[in-house]
Design an enzyme around this catalytic site. Structure first.
Site, PDB file in Angstrom:
ATOM      1  CG  ASP A  70      29.252  41.983  39.471  1.00  0.00           C
ATOM      2  OD1 ASP A  70      28.516  43.049  40.265  1.00  0.00           O
ATOM      3  OD2 ASP A  70      30.081  41.594  39.827  1.00  0.00           O
ATOM      4  CG  ASP A 124      34.841  40.865  39.947  1.00  0.00           C
ATOM      5  OD1 ASP A 124      34.293  41.806  40.134  1.00  0.00           O
ATOM      6  OD2 ASP A 124      36.028  40.269  40.050  1.00  0.00           O
TER       7      ASP A 124
HETATM    8  N1  LIG Z   1      32.462  42.858  40.806  1.00  0.00           N
HETATM    9  C1  LIG Z   1      32.354  43.863  42.016  1.00  0.00           C
HETATM   10  N2  LIG Z   1      33.383  44.207  42.625  1.00  0.00           N
HETATM   11  C2  LIG Z   1      33.443  45.189  43.673  1.00  0.00           C
HETATM   12  N3  LIG Z   1      32.317  45.673  44.158  1.00  0.00           N
HETATM   13  C3  LIG Z   1      31.112  45.330  43.609  1.00  0.00           C
HETATM   14  N4  LIG Z   1      29.934  45.593  43.889  1.00  0.00           N
HETATM   15  C4  LIG Z   1      29.100  44.822  43.045  1.00  0.00           C
HETATM   16  N5  LIG Z   1      29.898  44.230  42.184  1.00  0.00           N
HETATM   17  C5  LIG Z   1      31.020  44.334  42.502  1.00  0.00           C
END
Ligand SMILES: Nc1ncnc2[nH]cnc12
Ligand SMILES: CSC[C@H]1O[C@H](OP(=O)(O)O)[C@H](O)[C@@H]1O
Length: 291
Positions: free
Chosen positions: A209, A211
Site C-alpha cells: 500500500d 500508507d
Molecule cells: N502502511 C503500513 N504501515 C505499517 N505497516 C504496514 N504493513 C503493511 N502496510 C503497512
C-alpha cells in the site's frame, strides 16, 4: 567451514513454505520464552531450511507481542546461519507501488515497547548496527530474483513503527519527507537481535500500500493489504525457492562481520558477569562466552 542453514521468517500472508523435502515440525524451547510457533525444518536439494511464521498460525500474534528474542534464539539453536525475512510494508515513494519488492539496506527503529537486546545488566554488549543487512545475503536474493525474472528494487530504508495502528497523516508525511522508502511493524528489533546472535540477516519488503500520505489513498486498510499480499505471496515463495536452490551449501564468511558481531562487543568484565544471564545466552553468545 560451517554448513549453511537458511532461515526464512514469513510475515503477513506467508504462513508456510511449500517445496521443502523431508519436513519435520519441531517445537524448540528457549530460555527467552515462547517463540511464534514450531520450526518447520526441511531441505531444498540438500540445503537445510528452517521456516518460522512470525505471526503464528492464523496470524495470531500482533507485531508488539511477537517474542523476537525467542524467535531468533530458537533459530540460532537449530544452527541457522542466515535469515531472510519476508515482510509486508507501506510505501513512501510513488516509484515503489504496491507489488514492488524492496531489498532493504537500512532501518530506522521507532518501536518503544519491545525487548530489543539479549544483553543487559550482568552481561553488557554493544554490537554495530551501522550496516544492518548482510550484503552477500542480499546479493544472493538479487541473483535469485534475476533468475526468476522477478523485479526488485536494490535498496531502501525501512522505518519500523510500534503499531498495531497504522500511522497518522502527519507521521506518514514526516517519514516521507525524511526520505524513508517503506514502513512496517516487524523488522525491528528482529534485525538487531539477529546481529547480536551473529546470524546474517536480509529483508525482502513487499509493498502492499501507499500508507496514508498518498493523495489517492486516504487510509490504509487491512482488506486492501490482504488483496495485494495474496498476489505477492506466490512471487515471494518462488523467489525463496530459487534462493534455496542456488544458495551456497557452505556458510560464506560475512564481509561486514555479521557472523562475528560479538568479537568486540562484550564489555562486562568476566568476574562481573551474571551466571543466570550467561546461561540464557548459551545459544546466541556461546561462541564468545565459552572458555
Ligand atoms: N502502511 C503500513 N504501515 C505499517 N505497516 C504496514 N504493513 C503493511 N502496510 C503497512
Ligand atoms: C497485515 S498489515 C500489517 C502487518 O503486516 C506487516 O507484518 P510483516 O512484516 O510480518 O509482514 C506489518 O509490519 C504489520 O505487522
Amino acid at each position: 567451514m560451517a554448513k549453511a542453514v537458511l532461515g526464512i521468517i514469513g510475515g503477513s500472508g506467508i504462513y508456510d513454505l511449500p517445496g521443502l523435502e523431508n519436513v519435520v515440525e519441531k517445537r524448540i524451547e528457549s530460555p527467552w520464552g515462547e517463540p511464534s510457533g514450531p520450526l518447520v525444518m526441511g531441505e531444498v536439494a540438500g540445503l537445510p531450511i528452517v521456516f518460522l511464521s512470525r505471526h503464528g498460525t492464523g496470524h495470531r500474534i500482533s507485531p508488539s507481542d511477537i517474542n523476537y528474542r525467542a524467535n531468533i534464539d530458537v533459530l540460532k539453536r537449530v544452527g541457522v546461519t542466515d535469515i531472510v525475512t519476508l515482510s509486508a510494508c507501506g510505501s513512501f515513494k510513488q516509484e515503489l507501488p504496491p507489488g514492488t519488492f524492496v531489498l532493504i539496506d537500512q532501518f530506522v527503529d521507532r518501536t518503544y515497547r519491545r525487548e530489543s537486546s539479549f544483553f543487559g545488566t550482568g552481561c553488557v554488549a554493544h554490537v554495530s548496527m551501522a550496516h544492518p543487512i548482510s550484503p552477500r545475503l542480499r546479493i544472493h536474493i538479487a541473483e535469485a530474483a534475476r533468475a526468476e525474472d522477478i523485479g526488485v528494487v536494490h535498496d531502501g530504508t525501512y522505518v519500523c513503527i510500534e503499531g498495531p495502528q497504522f500511522s497518522s497523516y502527519a507521521e506518514s508525511m514526516t517519514y516521507k519527507q525524511a526520505g524513508y522508502s517503506v514502513i512496517g511493524m516487524t523488522n525491528m528489533p528482529e534485525a538487531k537481535l539477529a546481529r547480536e546472535a551473529e546470524i546474517c540477516y536480509a529483508s525482502i519488503a513487499m509493498v502492499t500500500d501507499f500508507d496514508c500520505w498518498h493523495p489517492d489513498h486516504d487510509a490504509v486498510t487491512v482488506q486492501d493489504i490482504v488483496k495485494v499480499l495474496v498476489e505477492n505471496a506466490e512471487k515471494a515463495k518462488r523467489l525463496v525457492a530459487r534462493l534455496a536452490r542456488d544458495f551456497p551449501r557452505e556458510h560464506e564468511p560475512c564481509p561486514i562481520g555479521s557472523d562475528r558481531a560479538l568479537d568486540n562487543a562484550l564489555i562486562t568484565a568476566p568476574q562481573a558477569r551474571d551466571p543466570a544471564l550467561l546461561k540464557k545466552l548459551d545459544a546466541v553468545a556461546g561462541r564468545v562466552l565459552k572458555g
